[in-house]
Structure formats: structure tokens, C-alpha cells
Design an enzyme around this catalytic site. Sequence first.
Site, PDB file in Angstrom:
ATOM      1  N   ARG A   1       8.225   7.708   6.274  1.00  0.00           N
ATOM      2  CA  ARG A   1       8.076   9.059   6.711  1.00  0.00           C
ATOM      3  C   ARG A   1       8.383   8.843   7.872  1.00  0.00           C
ATOM      4  NH1 ARG A   1       1.815   8.978   5.451  1.00  0.00           N
ATOM      5  NH2 ARG A   1       2.274  11.087   6.499  1.00  0.00           N
TER       6      ARG A   1
ATOM      7  N   ARG B   1       0.867  -1.357  -0.341  1.00  0.00           N
ATOM      8  CA  ARG B   1      -0.064   0.035  -0.111  1.00  0.00           C
ATOM      9  C   ARG B   1       1.469   1.465  -0.208  1.00  0.00           C
ATOM     10  NH1 ARG B   1      -3.714  -1.966   5.473  1.00  0.00           N
ATOM     11  NH2 ARG B   1      -3.793  -3.792   4.580  1.00  0.00           N
TER      12      ARG B   1
ATOM     13  N   ASP C   1      -0.269   5.402   1.160  1.00  0.00           N
ATOM     14  CA  ASP C   1      -0.653   6.152   2.029  1.00  0.00           C
ATOM     15  C   ASP C   1      -1.234   6.990   1.339  1.00  0.00           C
ATOM     16  OD1 ASP C   1      -0.555   4.804   4.479  1.00  0.00           O
ATOM     17  OD2 ASP C   1       1.104   5.781   5.537  1.00  0.00           O
TER      18      ASP C   1
END
Lengths: 251, 251
Positions: free
Chosen positions: A199, A52, A54
Site C-alpha cells: 500500500r 495477514r 489488513d
Amino acid sequence: MKRNIKLVISYDGSRYNGWQRQGNTSKTIQEKIEQVLSKMTGEEIEIHGSGRTDAGVHAKGQVANFITDSKLPIEQIKNYLNQYLPNDIAVLEVMEVKERFHARLNAVKKRYNYTIWNDNVPNVFERNYMYTVEEPLDLEKMKQAADYLIGEHDFKSFCANKRMKKSTIRTIYAINIYSAGSKIVLSFEGNGFLYNMVRIMAGTLIEVGLGEITPEQIVRILERREREAAGALAPAKGLCLEKVWYEGERL
Amino acid sequence: MKRNIKLVISYDGSRYNGWQRQGNTSKTIQEKIEQVLSKMTGEEIEIHGSGRTDAGVHAKGQVANFITDSKLPIEQIKNYLNQYLPNDIAVLEVMEVKERFHARLNAVKKRYNYTIWNDNVPNVFERNYMYTVEEPLDLEKMKQAADYLIGEHDFKSFCANKRMKKSTIRTIYAINIYSAGSKIVLSFEGNGFLYNMVRIMAGTLIEVGLGEITPEQIVRILERREREAAGALAPAKGLCLEKVWYEGERL
């Protein structure tokens, strides 16, 4: 005869709620691609992404695969996708792969780049693809700190999912930090990344660059194994999934 | 004591109705900058741009100047502007100039770049700054055609204003055509450009690249002195005002 088709996909994630389908109400990249493929084949196509991304995160080399009965030539699939997908999603490569290929399960390495605009004059053209830090960053300190993250570690402190029950051990093969003018790129290569891990690493390295954390503190942050130990989550728009590698490919 | 302030401005023109103020109803770059400067100084500031750019056209080096009584330091003006302008307009340079400096009247040379994405796979990240031409372009033919445009000519065939009463004679100093991967840049330098002149030259050179016009036909197109003789108007989003030169600056 079923065919297994691999896609290499580029997207500007700004307008999307991330990669993964979330029912019919939300706008995701997976949904957009599945809609076009389903229309093209007349089948209900489900695609498997390498992972995935975000909301707001971009990709230059996301990989996905799908199974189909369609006999359409590869080149025609590529052209159809690029014609009917929105202009912020592009299919760079389409190829037929072995039946057992799975974009997520067979991925052995990924590269994510986190891009920072380190200037107090905005960059208007790339503003959606970089995170602006106005105060000067100390690149040397960031490189020293990055060295402590390389290798096999328990990255629990860099995982946003506090209830993560599976292993939080991952291997970082390389972190390359380089600049061109006011642009700074933090390039992470590893065998896999936890939820928000890149991140949080980027946010932590930025705090090192600002002098708020010393490079040596990274050791203690890893040891503590709690999210609070690490730095802030850096904004989504600076992150881009650059490349995914598979078994048998040159690493 | 009045001060004359020169600004070098960068903007993503996608969201704007061009540079020039058009009353209070429309959204233009000039208006946005004047609003911030007026708020900053408490005066009603009017800025003079080096020239208009059309709706959707970008700039990396637009120049403007304004007269003010404000005694604010230059660096503070720059920071204030970059703080309060929308994130698609940035002020790269601010400097105090001589009283008689005028951004439009004193401009002696300008460079405009027209950028083409020559590929059938879209470029999602720069899609707003390039015009996509899917069919392969013949760069050599485009270079040959460009050579006929260089020098002092009557560019009436390349002017969208049919009622233009002033001289349509301009001098093109250079047209540099270069490519990097699928990106092709047409870079025009001249002493001045007529309304839509760069976009009509770009559109005409694209037709040459596609084989619809021969390079030699450019001679006849210039001679005819009517808009219908030249090629189509290339879309605004591929165009960017790169730099403006003034008297006394190295050309």
C-alpha cells in the site's frame, strides 16, 4: 493419522477486521473459517494463513493450512465450508498436502494487485475493490518509477512498522502496470512484503503519476530508509492478495 | 427559458426500494437524484425515468430527464451530481435535449441483462450482481427455448401484474445467451417489458437449463396467457438495465 489440509481462499475483506484472529471480540476471516472447520470436525482447528491481510483488504488466492484427525473426503470439506461460511468468503480449492507443508513458512512468492479507478465518474459496481483517483495519472512515469523498486532492496522506507527489528530487505520480482478503460492495476510480485509495503508502494506510485514525485526520486526514497521518505499509504480497499506460490510450484 | 436535461445513470440497486419515488418514507433511486438536483437548482425537480426498476435491480444505463430553469453548464451538473449522490449511484452522461424529449414515452428499445453464477463455489466479489445456480445449466437448451420467445408475442404468461388491463403484447428483438467461465449472461432486447417480465423469462429459461421444462414447452406457455404457466420469478439481484434507445438513435 493426522492430515494436513491446504485451502485456497477468496474473500471480500470490506466487512472484516483483517485476516488474523484477535480474540473473540473482533470479526476476522481467520476466525470465521476456524469456527466452521471446528464445527465440521468436532476438533479445535487452528489455521495458518500465508500472511495477514489488513482490515478491508481482499483476497482471490489467500492460502492457509490446518492439521486434523478428520477423515472427511476433500470434496465434502470444500462443500461444507462453502455452505456454512458467510457469502463474502469462499473456498476455491481444498487439497491434502505433505505433513511438513506450512502456508506461511513455505511461501516463496506472492502477488498483490492494487486497483485504481482513474475517473471522475464513480464506478458503482466495483467501488469496494478500487481506490478512486479523479485526476489523470501518468502511467509512463509510474512505470519508470516502478522499475527502480524491482530487485533486492532494503524497503525500510516502505514499512509502516517503525520498530521493525528483523531484516527489511526484500526482493521484488516484477511490477506490472496496466490499464483497461479507467481501471489501472498495479501488480506486485515479490518473495515477501513488509507491513503495509504494497500500500505504501501503491501510494508512492500514485504520487508519481500525479507529478508530485519524479520517478528518479525513488532511488533516494529507498536510500533514506525511513517511512517519512515514501508517499502516503493507499487505502485498503484497492488491495487484493492474488496468489501465493510454494516450493516446487512453477513460478 | 426552460431546459430539458437528459441523464444516463448507473446504480447498484442492492440498498434501494427500486427506482420509483414512493413518498418520503422509502429509499428510492429517483428520490436520491431528485433531492440532489433540487438542492443544486433551488427548484423542486421531478425526474422521469425510462421505466421503473424493482427493489434490488441494478442499472448501467438507466435514462431520465428533467425540466429546469437552471443555467448551470452541463459539465457542472454532472460533477455536482457525482459529488453529492451516494457512492452506489453515478451519473455517466448529462446532455441538453429537445423540449419534447421524454425518457419513458420516447424509449424505443431496452436491453436488460440477467447474470447467473453457475458454480457451487461462490463468487464473493460479484455476489450482489448475480444469481447463483449450483446445478449445471444446459446452455444449448436455454438457447433453443429463448428462440421461441423472440418476436412479437402476447407475454401475459410472463407478467406479474394479473390485473394488467393494457395490452400485454411486446416484441423481443433478441435474446443473447453467452458464458465466460462460470458466469452466464442472458441478454434481452425488446421494445418494452411488462412488470417482472425479464425476471420471469430468466426464471423460466433457468428451469429449461435444469431440464425441468423442455424448450418446446415455451410455445404452450405463451399460448396459455396466465402467470402460472411460466417458471419462477428469478431474484432481483441478477438483473441489470443495460441500455435504453431513443428515436433517431442507431438501434
